[in-house]
Design a protein around this motif. Structure first.
Motif, PDB file in Angstrom:
ATOM      1  N   PHE A  29       0.832  -1.201   0.000  1.00 17.90           N
ATOM      2  CA  PHE A  29       0.000   0.000   0.000  1.00 17.90           C
ATOM      3  C   PHE A  29       0.873   1.260   0.000  1.00 17.90           C
ATOM      4  N   LYS A  30       1.885   1.284   0.855  1.00 24.45           N
ATOM      5  CA  LYS A  30       2.761   2.459   0.927  1.00 24.45           C
ATOM      6  C   LYS A  30       3.582   2.615  -0.345  1.00 24.45           C
ATOM      7  N   SER A  32       2.614   1.847  -3.319  1.00 26.62           N
ATOM      8  CA  SER A  32       1.731   2.403  -4.345  1.00 26.62           C
ATOM      9  C   SER A  32       1.561   3.909  -4.205  1.00 26.62           C
ATOM     10  N   LYS A  33       1.819   4.440  -3.018  1.00 25.20           N
ATOM     11  CA  LYS A  33       1.686   5.875  -2.770  1.00 25.20           C
ATOM     12  C   LYS A  33       3.018   6.613  -2.876  1.00 25.20           C
ATOM     13  N   THR A  34       4.112   5.868  -3.121  1.00 27.46           N
ATOM     14  CA  THR A  34       5.432   6.468  -3.190  1.00 27.46           C
ATOM     15  C   THR A  34       5.693   7.050  -4.578  1.00 27.46           C
ATOM     16  N   GLU A  35       6.284   8.226  -4.597  1.00 28.92           N
ATOM     17  CA  GLU A  35       6.505   8.914  -5.869  1.00 28.92           C
ATOM     18  C   GLU A  35       7.499   8.175  -6.755  1.00 28.92           C
ATOM     19  N   ARG A  37       8.427   4.925  -6.962  1.00 31.03           N
ATOM     20  CA  ARG A  37       8.267   3.507  -6.659  1.00 31.03           C
ATOM     21  C   ARG A  37       9.119   2.609  -7.539  1.00 31.03           C
ATOM     22  N   ASP A 205      13.729   7.206  -0.682  1.00 31.51           N
ATOM     23  CA  ASP A 205      12.442   7.311  -0.004  1.00 31.51           C
ATOM     24  C   ASP A 205      12.305   6.142   0.967  1.00 31.51           C
ATOM     25  N   ILE A 207      10.323   3.554   3.198  1.00 27.22           N
ATOM     26  CA  ILE A 207       9.011   2.887   3.284  1.00 27.22           C
ATOM     27  C   ILE A 207       9.035   1.911   4.454  1.00 27.22           C
TER      28      ILE A 207
END
Length: 207
Positions: A29-30, A32-35, A37, A205, A207
């Motif tokens: 889930f996280k 999928s929200k990461t710029e 990815r 980033d 996660i």
């Protein structure tokens, strides 16, 4: 910490699997929200391959459970605790199918110890000590992550009825204590080196 099939009772193994799947779901889930990815996936794959190689060099212990270096604390520091969990999971899957290490029923238990415990504890102490002294934060995070993971495995083996707490602590703690110290110092050197030659790896980033 590669517990084989049959060593953990199935009801307990199921609980460990459920906890592991929850962490994997949170990671996905996280992610999928990461710029960035795609970059995260690439580095996750690289670290998973490196972890397979590092943790495949096992040292026998008196209980027949091998001990080894992890690399997961370094992943947690560089990429975040959930990334450490997913790298550990991928590593364990690869090692089972290619090398016969660990097991399928115990995959949840192994991931809980090697991935969840190490990653969460390492990143927690790294984060809270980092502003005080970054070298100390890396060493203490790595050291405490490995030691907590060892205690988690001790409890798993105890609840599986394999030995008493005293025997397990005396058998496993001294071995992993040495590894925790060595890997802690190694991670300080590695992160220091990466910050100079590959700073983008230190600033990924999380996660």
């Amino acid at each position: 910490m590669h517990l084989p099939d049959g060593i953990i009772p199935l009801p307990q193994a199921l609980i460990y699997w459920i906890i592991t799947l929850i962490f994997i779901a949170i990671y996905l889930f996280k992610l999928s929200k990461t710029e960035h990815r795609e970059k995260n996936v690439v580095y996750t794959s690289i670290f998973a391959a490196a972890t397979v190689a590092t943790s495949s060099l096992s040292i026998p212990s008196p209980l027949g459970v091998p001990i080894h270096f992890f690399l997961i604390p370094l992943v947690a520091i560089l990429m975040g605790p959930l990334s450490g969990v997913i790298v550990a999971f991928l590593c364990l899957v690869i090692q089972f199918f290619l090398m016969g290490m660990g097991g399928i029923t115990t995959l949840g238990a192994n991931t809980l110890a090697i991935g969840v415990a190490i990653s969460v504890v390492t990143y927690f102490f790294y984060s809270i000590i980092r502003d005080l002294n970054w070298r100390l934060s890396i060493f203490s995070g790595t050291f405490l992550g490995i030691m907590v993971a060892t205690i988690v495995q001790v409890l798993m083996l105890f609840f599986a009825g394999l030995a008493t707490i005293d025997v397990l602590l005396a058998s496993l703690i001294p071995f992993y204590l040495l590894i925790a110290v060595i890997e802690g110092f190694a991670n300080v050197i590695i992160v220091s080196f990466l910050s100079k030659v590959k700073p983008e790896l230190v600033n990924l980033d999380k996660i």
